[in-house]
Motif scaffolding. Structure first.
Motif, PDB file in Angstrom:
ATOM      1  N   ALA A   1       1.465 -23.574 -27.657  1.00 50.19           N
ATOM      2  CA  ALA A   1       2.074 -24.377 -29.060  1.00 50.19           C
ATOM      3  C   ALA A   1       1.322 -25.508 -29.451  1.00 50.19           C
ATOM      4  O   ALA A   1       0.742 -26.242 -28.344  1.00 50.19           O
ATOM      5  N   ALA A   2       1.521 -25.906 -30.622  1.00 50.87           N
ATOM      6  CA  ALA A   2       0.674 -26.992 -31.229  1.00 50.87           C
ATOM      7  C   ALA A   2       1.639 -28.179 -31.663  1.00 50.87           C
ATOM      8  O   ALA A   2       2.618 -27.747 -32.234  1.00 50.87           O
ATOM      9  N   SER A   3       1.312 -29.341 -31.438  1.00 54.30           N
ATOM     10  CA  SER A   3       2.095 -30.434 -31.578  1.00 54.30           C
ATOM     11  C   SER A   3       1.547 -31.722 -32.204  1.00 54.30           C
ATOM     12  O   SER A   3       0.111 -31.627 -31.882  1.00 54.30           O
ATOM     13  N   PHE A   4       1.846 -32.435 -32.933  1.00 55.32           N
ATOM     14  CA  PHE A   4       0.984 -33.723 -33.405  1.00 55.32           C
ATOM     15  C   PHE A   4       0.955 -34.645 -32.333  1.00 55.32           C
ATOM     16  O   PHE A   4       0.047 -35.586 -31.995  1.00 55.32           O
ATOM     17  N   SER A   5       1.705 -34.565 -31.105  1.00 60.66           N
ATOM     18  CA  SER A   5       1.702 -35.507 -29.952  1.00 60.66           C
ATOM     19  C   SER A   5       2.075 -34.590 -28.701  1.00 60.66           C
ATOM     20  O   SER A   5       3.226 -33.821 -28.946  1.00 60.66           O
ATOM     21  N   PRO A   6       1.643 -34.834 -27.609  1.00 59.26           N
ATOM     22  CA  PRO A   6       2.165 -33.900 -26.558  1.00 59.26           C
ATOM     23  C   PRO A   6       3.569 -34.290 -25.984  1.00 59.26           C
ATOM     24  O   PRO A   6       3.911 -35.494 -26.179  1.00 59.26           O
ATOM     25  N   GLY A   7       4.271 -33.427 -25.570  1.00 56.34           N
ATOM     26  CA  GLY A   7       5.401 -33.422 -25.132  1.00 56.34           C
ATOM     27  C   GLY A   7       5.929 -32.487 -24.237  1.00 56.34           C
ATOM     28  O   GLY A   7       5.519 -31.383 -24.067  1.00 56.34           O
ATOM     29  N   VAL A   8       7.282 -32.725 -23.577  1.00 57.08           N
ATOM     30  CA  VAL A   8       7.781 -31.510 -23.089  1.00 57.08           C
ATOM     31  C   VAL A   8       9.093 -30.883 -23.592  1.00 57.08           C
ATOM     32  O   VAL A   8       9.436 -29.720 -22.955  1.00 57.08           O
ATOM     33  N   SER A   9       9.333 -31.136 -24.650  1.00 59.11           N
ATOM     34  CA  SER A   9      10.353 -30.310 -25.485  1.00 59.11           C
ATOM     35  C   SER A   9       9.641 -29.328 -26.428  1.00 59.11           C
ATOM     36  O   SER A   9       8.858 -29.822 -27.289  1.00 59.11           O
ATOM     37  N   GLY A  10      10.309 -28.430 -26.576  1.00 54.83           N
ATOM     38  CA  GLY A  10       9.894 -27.366 -27.409  1.00 54.83           C
ATOM     39  C   GLY A  10      10.031 -27.706 -28.879  1.00 54.83           C
ATOM     40  O   GLY A  10       9.254 -27.205 -29.736  1.00 54.83           O
ATOM     41  N   ALA A  11      10.944 -28.507 -29.079  1.00 56.55           N
ATOM     42  CA  ALA A  11      11.384 -29.025 -30.358  1.00 56.55           C
ATOM     43  C   ALA A  11      10.070 -29.926 -31.057  1.00 56.55           C
ATOM     44  O   ALA A  11      10.086 -30.132 -32.439  1.00 56.55           O
ATOM     45  N   GLN A  12       9.373 -30.347 -30.050  1.00 54.06           N
ATOM     46  CA  GLN A  12       8.307 -31.494 -30.784  1.00 54.06           C
ATOM     47  C   GLN A  12       7.144 -30.305 -31.242  1.00 54.06           C
ATOM     48  O   GLN A  12       6.127 -30.865 -31.922  1.00 54.06           O
ATOM     49  N   TYR A  13       7.132 -28.853 -30.950  1.00 53.22           N
ATOM     50  CA  TYR A  13       6.090 -28.181 -31.345  1.00 53.22           C
ATOM     51  C   TYR A  13       6.319 -27.452 -32.611  1.00 53.22           C
ATOM     52  O   TYR A  13       7.470 -26.674 -32.771  1.00 53.22           O
ATOM     53  N   SER A  14       5.534 -27.434 -33.642  1.00 53.20           N
ATOM     54  CA  SER A  14       5.629 -26.831 -34.974  1.00 53.20           C
ATOM     55  C   SER A  14       5.249 -25.383 -34.846  1.00 53.20           C
ATOM     56  O   SER A  14       5.647 -24.640 -35.695  1.00 53.20           O
ATOM     57  N   TYR A  15       4.183 -25.040 -34.087  1.00 53.83           N
ATOM     58  CA  TYR A  15       3.575 -23.807 -34.365  1.00 53.83           C
ATOM     59  C   TYR A  15       3.489 -23.104 -32.803  1.00 53.83           C
ATOM     60  O   TYR A  15       3.170 -23.708 -31.914  1.00 53.83           O
ATOM     61  N   TRP A  16       3.673 -22.025 -32.706  1.00 52.19           N
ATOM     62  CA  TRP A  16       3.848 -21.168 -31.613  1.00 52.19           C
ATOM     63  C   TRP A  16       2.922 -19.738 -31.762  1.00 52.19           C
ATOM     64  O   TRP A  16       2.905 -19.001 -32.809  1.00 52.19           O
ATOM     65  N   GLY A  17       2.573 -19.404 -30.615  1.00 54.26           N
ATOM     66  CA  GLY A  17       1.974 -18.099 -30.665  1.00 54.26           C
ATOM     67  C   GLY A  17       2.830 -16.857 -30.221  1.00 54.26           C
ATOM     68  O   GLY A  17       4.065 -17.381 -30.056  1.00 54.26           O
ATOM     69  N   GLN A  18       2.402 -15.780 -30.133  1.00 54.21           N
ATOM     70  CA  GLN A  18       3.256 -14.783 -29.777  1.00 54.21           C
ATOM     71  C   GLN A  18       3.558 -14.481 -28.475  1.00 54.21           C
ATOM     72  O   GLN A  18       4.710 -13.707 -28.103  1.00 54.21           O
ATOM     73  N   GLY A  19       2.753 -15.030 -27.453  1.00 58.96           N
ATOM     74  CA  GLY A  19       3.121 -14.893 -26.020  1.00 58.96           C
ATOM     75  C   GLY A  19       2.316 -14.000 -25.395  1.00 58.96           C
ATOM     76  O   GLY A  19       1.682 -13.075 -26.057  1.00 58.96           O
ATOM     77  N   THR A  20       2.228 -14.072 -24.208  1.00 59.83           N
ATOM     78  CA  THR A  20       1.269 -13.153 -23.363  1.00 59.83           C
ATOM     79  C   THR A  20       2.076 -13.091 -21.905  1.00 59.83           C
ATOM     80  O   THR A  20       2.702 -14.187 -21.413  1.00 59.83           O
ATOM     81  N   GLN A  21       2.285 -11.778 -21.529  1.00 59.08           N
ATOM     82  CA  GLN A  21       2.995 -11.550 -20.183  1.00 59.08           C
ATOM     83  C   GLN A  21       2.274 -11.883 -18.950  1.00 59.08           C
ATOM     84  O   GLN A  21       0.982 -11.313 -18.986  1.00 59.08           O
ATOM     85  N   VAL A  22       2.905 -12.537 -18.131  1.00 59.12           N
ATOM     86  CA  VAL A  22       2.236 -12.646 -16.765  1.00 59.12           C
ATOM     87  C   VAL A  22       3.273 -12.400 -15.885  1.00 59.12           C
ATOM     88  O   VAL A  22       4.306 -12.629 -15.908  1.00 59.12           O
ATOM     89  N   THR A  23       2.712 -11.441 -15.009  1.00 59.15           N
ATOM     90  CA  THR A  23       3.709 -10.864 -13.693  1.00 59.15           C
ATOM     91  C   THR A  23       2.969 -10.928 -12.547  1.00 59.15           C
ATOM     92  O   THR A  23       1.975 -10.471 -12.363  1.00 59.15           O
ATOM     93  N   VAL A  24       3.749 -11.707 -11.562  1.00 61.79           N
ATOM     94  CA  VAL A  24       3.278 -11.851 -10.181  1.00 61.79           C
ATOM     95  C   VAL A  24       4.115 -10.898  -9.279  1.00 61.79           C
ATOM     96  O   VAL A  24       5.151 -11.177  -8.953  1.00 61.79           O
ATOM     97  N   SER A  25       3.542 -10.099  -8.549  1.00 61.44           N
ATOM     98  CA  SER A  25       4.158  -9.159  -7.606  1.00 61.44           C
ATOM     99  C   SER A  25       4.168  -9.934  -6.218  1.00 61.44           C
ATOM    100  O   SER A  25       3.055 -10.710  -5.974  1.00 61.44           O
ATOM    101  N   SER A  26       5.272  -9.604  -5.614  1.00 60.54           N
ATOM    102  CA  SER A  26       5.387 -10.120  -4.232  1.00 60.54           C
ATOM    103  C   SER A  26       4.631  -8.983  -3.084  1.00 60.54           C
ATOM    104  O   SER A  26       4.293  -7.732  -3.433  1.00 60.54           O
TER     105      SER A  26
END
Length: 122
Positions: A97-122
């Motif tokens: 996600a992209a924002s004007f300033s770094p932060g921990v809240s998703g609400a601060q970010y204006s632009y988002w990608g579609q996502g990529t799946q990460v799966t870690v098997s035990s």
């Protein structure tokens, strides 16, 4: 407008590594702080890491400190998330996600990608 496209997700065993990439296009990438978030099934989206526009400041959630590294290459309009020592609890869809300033809240970010799946098997 900023368009973001993540890549690099996949299936990995516990203790393995992956490097996610997020390619940006549109508005000037180098002026945006960038963040990585993740969402596991049945859970809320959570902050993972963020980096300032210059790359000089980075931020991590406690659970990934020492294992994940966020970085960026403004010449390539790309931000990365190097993930080492992966655990099953890291399994999630990862979003940049992209924002004007770094932060921990998703609400601060204006632009988002579609996502990529990460799966870690035990």
């Amino acid at each position: 407008q900023v368009q973001l496209v993540e890549s690099g997700g996949g299936l990995v065993q516990t203790g393995g590594s992956l490097r996610l990439s997020c390619a940006a296009s549109g508005r000037t990438f180098s002026s945006n702080a960038m963040g990585w978030f993740r969402q596991a099934p049945g859970k809320e989206r959570e902050f993972v890491a963020a980096i300032s526009w210059s790359g000089t400041s980075t931020y991590y959630t406690d659970s990934v400190k020492g294992r994940f590294t966020i970085s960026r290459d403004n010449a390539k309009n790309t931000v990365y998330l190097q993930m080492n020592s992966l655990k099953p609890e890291d399994t999630a869809v990862y979003y940049c996600a992209a924002s004007f300033s770094p932060g921990v809240s998703g609400a601060q970010y204006s632009y988002w990608g579609q996502g990529t799946q990460v799966t870690v098997s035990s």
